[in-house]
Scaffold this motif. Structure first.
Motif, PDB file in Angstrom:
ATOM      1  N   TYR A 135      58.927  27.016  37.310  1.00  0.00           N
ATOM      2  CA  TYR A 135      58.853  26.394  35.989  1.00  0.00           C
ATOM      3  C   TYR A 135      57.700  27.083  35.269  1.00  0.00           C
ATOM      4  CZ  TYR A 135      58.969  22.525  32.567  1.00  0.00           C
ATOM      5  OH  TYR A 135      59.107  21.736  31.444  1.00  0.00           O
ATOM      6  N   ALA A 178      55.503  27.371  31.806  1.00  0.00           N
ATOM      7  CA  ALA A 178      55.110  26.842  30.500  1.00  0.00           C
ATOM      8  C   ALA A 178      54.172  27.889  29.910  1.00  0.00           C
ATOM      9  CB  ALA A 178      54.424  25.494  30.634  1.00  0.00           C
ATOM     10  N   TYR A 226      62.856  28.124  35.002  1.00  0.00           N
ATOM     11  CA  TYR A 226      62.893  27.177  33.901  1.00  0.00           C
ATOM     12  C   TYR A 226      61.729  27.521  32.981  1.00  0.00           C
ATOM     13  CZ  TYR A 226      65.703  24.434  37.194  1.00  0.00           C
ATOM     14  OH  TYR A 226      66.659  24.009  38.092  1.00  0.00           O
ATOM     15  N   GLU A 250      59.557  26.384  29.512  1.00  0.00           N
ATOM     16  CA  GLU A 250      59.183  25.522  28.396  1.00  0.00           C
ATOM     17  C   GLU A 250      58.263  26.354  27.517  1.00  0.00           C
ATOM     18  OE1 GLU A 250      57.138  21.193  27.428  1.00  0.00           O
ATOM     19  OE2 GLU A 250      57.832  21.608  29.460  1.00  0.00           O
ATOM     20  N   VAL A 280      63.879  24.787  28.724  1.00  0.00           N
ATOM     21  CA  VAL A 280      63.674  23.362  28.968  1.00  0.00           C
ATOM     22  C   VAL A 280      63.077  22.712  27.728  1.00  0.00           C
ATOM     23  CG1 VAL A 280      62.470  21.657  30.381  1.00  0.00           C
ATOM     24  CG2 VAL A 280      63.282  23.784  31.420  1.00  0.00           C
ATOM     25  N   VAL A 319      61.429  19.318  25.895  1.00  0.00           N
ATOM     26  CA  VAL A 319      60.486  18.294  26.363  1.00  0.00           C
ATOM     27  C   VAL A 319      61.218  17.119  27.000  1.00  0.00           C
ATOM     28  CG1 VAL A 319      58.669  16.691  25.643  1.00  0.00           C
ATOM     29  CG2 VAL A 319      58.754  18.986  24.677  1.00  0.00           C
ATOM     30  N   ARG A 323      61.991  17.739  30.670  1.00  0.00           N
ATOM     31  CA  ARG A 323      60.859  18.169  31.496  1.00  0.00           C
ATOM     32  C   ARG A 323      60.871  17.552  32.891  1.00  0.00           C
ATOM     33  NH1 ARG A 323      55.444  17.144  28.642  1.00  0.00           N
ATOM     34  NH2 ARG A 323      55.991  19.031  27.501  1.00  0.00           N
ATOM     35  N   LEU A 335      61.080  19.802  36.266  1.00  0.00           N
ATOM     36  CA  LEU A 335      59.869  19.865  37.085  1.00  0.00           C
ATOM     37  C   LEU A 335      60.178  19.425  38.514  1.00  0.00           C
ATOM     38  CD1 LEU A 335      56.993  18.513  34.806  1.00  0.00           C
ATOM     39  CD2 LEU A 335      57.133  20.774  35.851  1.00  0.00           C
ATOM     40  N   LEU A 353      50.227  19.911  25.946  1.00  0.00           N
ATOM     41  CA  LEU A 353      51.209  20.396  26.916  1.00  0.00           C
ATOM     42  C   LEU A 353      50.553  20.587  28.287  1.00  0.00           C
ATOM     43  CD1 LEU A 353      53.978  21.520  27.762  1.00  0.00           C
ATOM     44  CD2 LEU A 353      53.212  23.738  26.901  1.00  0.00           C
ATOM     45  N   LEU A 406      51.594  18.325  31.544  1.00  0.00           N
ATOM     46  CA  LEU A 406      52.187  18.906  32.745  1.00  0.00           C
ATOM     47  C   LEU A 406      51.317  18.659  33.977  1.00  0.00           C
ATOM     48  CD1 LEU A 406      53.615  22.204  31.259  1.00  0.00           C
ATOM     49  CD2 LEU A 406      54.925  20.343  32.276  1.00  0.00           C
ATOM     50  N   HIS A 445      51.824  15.085  35.043  1.00  0.00           N
ATOM     51  CA  HIS A 445      53.213  14.670  35.245  1.00  0.00           C
ATOM     52  C   HIS A 445      53.480  14.287  36.705  1.00  0.00           C
ATOM     53  CE1 HIS A 445      57.498  14.397  34.765  1.00  0.00           C
ATOM     54  NE2 HIS A 445      57.315  14.536  33.472  1.00  0.00           N
ATOM     55  N   ARG A 495      55.438  16.864  38.792  1.00  0.00           N
ATOM     56  CA  ARG A 495      54.860  18.210  38.880  1.00  0.00           C
ATOM     57  C   ARG A 495      55.008  18.737  40.310  1.00  0.00           C
ATOM     58  NH1 ARG A 495      48.443  18.686  38.613  1.00  0.00           N
ATOM     59  NH2 ARG A 495      48.253  20.480  39.950  1.00  0.00           N
TER      60      ARG A 495
END
Length: 168
Positions: free
Chosen positions: A38, A40, A65, A67, A89, A91, A94, A98, A119, A123, A126, A129
């Motif tokens: 993932y 970001a 993935y 973001e 991805v 929001v 998410r 994740l 952000l 993350l 999260h 995560r």
């Protein structure tokens, strides 16, 4: 010296052998079996960082993935020609993505805006995560030490280290 010359002769072969093994998925493997990342990263101003992150990861994972800022959607379409298993991805998606990821790469090219700070912290906080997280570049400036886990790697260059930790 003799050892160094021997090293130079053997290393390319050894590196090629190791790299070859990394690229060979099992005959019955499915998308995501080799690794799911993932990312970001990227912003309108620093879209190249997203491109470099995807290109660096693509030999080692088979599903990515991403973001990123909406201005990078055209770039994602181009990157799919290099690595076809890139999924954008939103929001709202998410948590779902994740949860499916093996590792989170957070920060390259995010910039130092309020939205990048939100952000980064969202993350890192999260609950879905991944246990493995790499915090790089701009996200280093927004991380909170209490959100770092045993599976977190931070990658500051010397200037980022001084800016973030105030030490030399």
């Amino acid at each position: 010296s003799f050892r160094y010359l021997a090293y130079l002769r053997v290393m390319p072969k050894l590196t090629a052998q190791i790299f070859k093994r990394l690229h060979q998925p099992h005959a019955r493997s499915h998308k995501g079996d080799i690794g799911v990342l993932y990312i970001a990263a990227g912003s309108k101003q620093y879209h190249g960082a997203l491109q470099y992150a995807v290109l660096a990861a693509s030999p080692f994972v088979d599903l990515i993935y991403v973001e990123t800022d909406s201005s990078n959607l055209a770039l994602l379409r181009v990157l799919k020609t290099v690595h076809p298993a890139i999924i954008h991805v939103a929001v709202a998606q998410r948590a779902r993505y994740l949860q499916r990821s093996d590792c989170l790469l957070l920060g390259p090219g995010l910039g130092r805006t309020v939205s990048a700070k939100r952000l980064t912290r969202a993350l890192l906080r999260h609950p879905k995560r991944p246990s493995k997280t790499v915090i790089d570049a701009d996200a280093l400036h927004f991380m909170l030490p209490r959100l770092l886990t045993a599976g977190t790697i931070i990658t500051p260059h010397p200037g980022e280290y001084r800016a973030v930790f105030g030490a030399t």
